[in-house]
Design an enzyme around this catalytic site. Structure first.
Site, PDB file in Angstrom:
ATOM      1  CD  GLU A 285      -2.009   3.809   3.296  1.00 52.35           C
ATOM      2  OE1 GLU A 285      -3.171   3.754   3.748  1.00 52.35           O
ATOM      3  OE2 GLU A 285      -1.644   3.160   2.305  1.00 52.35           O
TER       4      GLU A 285
ATOM      5  CG  HIS B 272      -2.009  -1.015   1.117  1.00 50.88           C
ATOM      6  ND1 HIS B 272      -3.043  -1.067   2.014  1.00 50.88           N
ATOM      7  CD2 HIS B 272      -2.249  -2.020   0.222  1.00 50.88           C
ATOM      8  CE1 HIS B 272      -3.870  -2.044   1.687  1.00 50.88           C
ATOM      9  NE2 HIS B 272      -3.399  -2.641   0.601  1.00 50.88           N
TER      10      HIS B 272
ATOM     11  CB  CYS C 146      -1.768   1.136   6.126  1.00 54.22           C
ATOM     12  SG  CYS C 146      -1.149   0.314   4.627  1.00 54.22           S
TER      13      CYS C 146
END
Length: 143
Positions: free
Chosen positions: A74, A72, A103
């Site tokens: 993040e 992801h 995350c």
């Protein structure tokens, strides 16, 4: 969720628009997400969703399902700052989509104190965990 004053709101919208542009670097077809980590009015890290370094830039399988090893935005931004001379303690992360629970855990461990996002993820587990950890969470619709 906490409301920002006008100057802060203008700054937040600017960084969210930049995160949206950064998301365009993603090779993912289903969804492109971007993230910027800002500390002391400086971007100290950035990320977008995609495969780990050295892997082919294909995020979905032949059925359109996201491959399990796709990172992801993040996670990419947090691991990038961890590998640098910067640290994210006390920083703000701007994300085009609200964080998932995995995350959110990384955000907490990275010492990030504020999360600003512009789209809602399909689940709010990550947001609830961040709020439980005392992290300021703000949704800003920049559509």
């Amino acid at each position: 969720m906490i409301k920002s004053d006008n100057k802060q709101l203008d700054t937040d919208c600017r960084y969210l628009r930049m995160a949206r542009i950064w998301a365009e670097n993603s090779y993912c077809k289903r969804r492109q997400v971007g993230a910027l980590i800002v500390k002391d009015q400086m971007i100290i890290s950035d990320g977008y969703n995609g495969t780990p370094s050295g892997f082919e830039n294909v995020c979905e399988d032949e059925n359109g399902v996201t491959k399990p090893y796709v990172l992801h935005a993040e996670a990419n931004a947090i691991t990038k700052v961890a590998a640098s001379n910067n640290n994210s303690r006390g920083a703000t992360i701007y994300i085009t989509s609200s964080p998932c629970i995995e995350c959110a855990k990384l955000i907490i461990q990275a010492g990030i104190r504020r999360v600003v996002f512009s789209e809602k993820y399909h689940t709010e587990e990550g947001l609830h965990l961040l709020e439980r950890a005392g992290i300021c969470v703000e949704f800003i619709d920049i559509q």
